[in-house]
Design a protein around this motif. Structure first.
Motif, mmCIF file in Angstrom:
data_model
loop_
_atom_site.group_PDB
_atom_site.id
_atom_site.type_symbol
_atom_site.label_atom_id
_atom_site.label_comp_id
_atom_site.label_asym_id
_atom_site.label_seq_id
_atom_site.Cartn_x
_atom_site.Cartn_y
_atom_site.Cartn_z
ATOM 1 N N PRO A 1 1.178 -1.342 -0.194
ATOM 2 C CA PRO A 1 -0.075 -0.103 0.182
ATOM 3 C C PRO A 1 0.697 1.578 -0.502
ATOM 4 C CG PRO A 1 -1.085 -1.491 1.300
ATOM 5 C CD PRO A 1 0.420 -2.220 0.927
ATOM 6 N N TRP B 1 -10.366 2.173 1.826
ATOM 7 C CA TRP B 1 -10.216 1.277 1.607
ATOM 8 C C TRP B 1 -10.280 0.072 2.583
ATOM 9 C CZ3 TRP B 1 -11.414 -1.783 -3.999
ATOM 10 C CH2 TRP B 1 -12.406 -1.099 -4.153
ATOM 11 N N LEU B 2 -8.357 0.292 2.937
ATOM 12 C CA LEU B 2 -7.812 0.101 4.104
ATOM 13 C C LEU B 2 -8.797 0.149 5.415
ATOM 14 C CD1 LEU B 2 -4.383 0.826 2.471
ATOM 15 C CD2 LEU B 2 -5.308 -1.498 2.722
ATOM 16 N N LYS B 3 -9.272 1.374 5.328
ATOM 17 C CA LYS B 3 -9.580 1.415 6.976
ATOM 18 C C LYS B 3 -11.118 0.754 6.709
ATOM 19 C CE LYS B 3 -8.136 6.402 7.119
ATOM 20 N NZ LYS B 3 -8.582 8.165 7.110
ATOM 21 N N ARG C 1 -9.988 -3.273 7.073
ATOM 22 C CA ARG C 1 -9.898 -3.293 8.154
ATOM 23 C C ARG C 1 -10.566 -3.943 9.872
ATOM 24 N NH1 ARG C 1 -7.242 2.174 9.543
ATOM 25 N NH2 ARG C 1 -5.108 2.082 8.534
ATOM 26 N N LEU D 1 -5.749 -6.156 -0.465
ATOM 27 C CA LEU D 1 -5.936 -5.907 0.473
ATOM 28 C C LEU D 1 -5.461 -5.913 2.187
ATOM 29 C CD1 LEU D 1 -7.939 -2.887 -1.229
ATOM 30 C CD2 LEU D 1 -5.962 -2.434 0.078
ATOM 31 N N LEU E 1 -3.215 -5.546 4.989
ATOM 32 C CA LEU E 1 -2.984 -5.581 5.928
ATOM 33 C C LEU E 1 -2.754 -6.245 7.519
ATOM 34 C CD1 LEU E 1 -6.506 -4.029 5.943
ATOM 35 C CD2 LEU E 1 -4.401 -2.621 6.462
ATOM 36 N N LEU F 1 1.149 1.298 5.232
ATOM 37 C CA LEU F 1 0.523 2.330 5.191
ATOM 38 C C LEU F 1 0.193 3.284 4.902
ATOM 39 C CD1 LEU F 1 -2.647 0.366 7.497
ATOM 40 C CD2 LEU F 1 -1.328 -0.425 5.128
#
Length: 302
Positions: free
Chosen positions: A197, A240-242, A245, A290, A294, A300
């Motif tokens: 990322p 999107w990462l948020k 999670r 993704l 994570l 990040l």
């Protein structure tokens, strides 16, 4: 034309989407004194590429693969076979996979079997005609030139290509995809494992610094307002990462799609439209990349 003024290169788009699909995979043809093909596309799309080149009445001198994934470089050796003077440029890490794509092809079944089944098995290529393109390399076509910019994140062997002075940036998969769904352009990141990322974000930052006028993702076409699209690519991967999670469990894909559809209008439209190939071939693959990043604790973006 005023004395000393150079004609701009022409950029043509050939749709090399496999089978009956349309609007998924672009192969770009840049026509100047020399002709360049950027991302020749999948092996199964080669008949469309060859027919398109014949319709344009051009023969490629240069082939550039933004990276060696099957949907981008799968037809490279076909072009070399049919056009004996053509040479291929690839990232130094990707050269070996253009020459002998067998390991890449077999490995792709582990990522998403639908992809190698859809894109086909590439031919091997003559090693003396596959050249490594270092970061910053310039390929002169005539009045125009291609500037190579290494843009890892999507893949370690990814590079983007800036057509100068026209300002067209061919991004491959380094800044997402832009599809047309129900008459509206939607953007998605495309990030299979192993996704990086922070590298991806930094690569987009580097492309923004180039100040291109147009952006040309292999998926799909040429688009104005390049800087707005590039900034959207940054914002989207961060958001999107948020969201992801909070997605857990082994059966995470459906939960992830539902969560993203609620938070991102582009995903919501894609899902509601029933675009099966986009969902199974792109969206699920991106979710895997993704979430894998994570879980591995990858750095990040801000």
């Amino acid at each position: 034309m005023a004395r000393g003024e150079l004609a701009l290169a022409e950029v043509k788009v050939i749709d090399v989407s496999p089978g009956d699909l349309k609007g998924y995979i672009s192969s770009f043809v840049v026509i100047d004194e020399k002709v360049a093909v950027i991302d020749p596309g999948p092996e199964t799309g080669y008949p469309k590429l060859k027919a398109g080149l014949e319709e344009l009445s051009v023969k490629p001198d240069i082939v550039v693969a933004t990276h060696v994934h099957l949907d981008h470089a799968g037809s490279a050796a076909h072009l070399m076979k049919d056009f004996p003077s053509a040479v291929v440029y690839a990232h130094p890490r990707g050269v070996q996979h253009v020459v002998d794509p067998s390991k890449l092809y077999e490995a792709s079944f582990k990522v998403a079997p639908i992809l190698p089944q859809t894109y086909g098995r590439p031919l091997t290529a003559s090693p003396e005609r596959v050249l490594a393109a270092p970061d910053g390399a310039v390929i002169v076509l005539g009045g125009s030139r291609l500037r190579i910019v290494h843009t890892p994140g999507h893949a370690s062997h990814h590079m983007s290509v800036l057509l100068e002075p026209e300002g067209v940036l061919f991004t491959g998969d380094s800044a997402g995809v832009i599809f047309t769904v129900k008459g509206r352009e939607v953007m998605l990141p495309t990030t299979p494992p192993p996704f990086k990322p922070k590298m991806y974000y930094d690569s987009v930052e580097r492309m923004i610094a180039l100040k291109p006028a147009k952006v040309a993702p292999t998926h799909f076409g040429v688009h104005d307002n390049a800087l707005a699209w590039l900034r959207r690519a940054e914002e989207q991967v961060v958001s999107w990462l948020k969201v992801l999670r909070n997605v857990t469990g082994d059966d995470y894909r459906e939960a992830a799609i539902e969560a993203l559809a609620k938070s991102d209008a582009d995903v919501g439209l894609l899902v509601s439209a029933g675009e099966e190939f986009m969902v199974r071939g792109f969206l699920e693959n991106t979710i895997d990349g993704l979430i894998d990043a994570l879980r591995r604790g990858e750095p990040l973006p801000p």
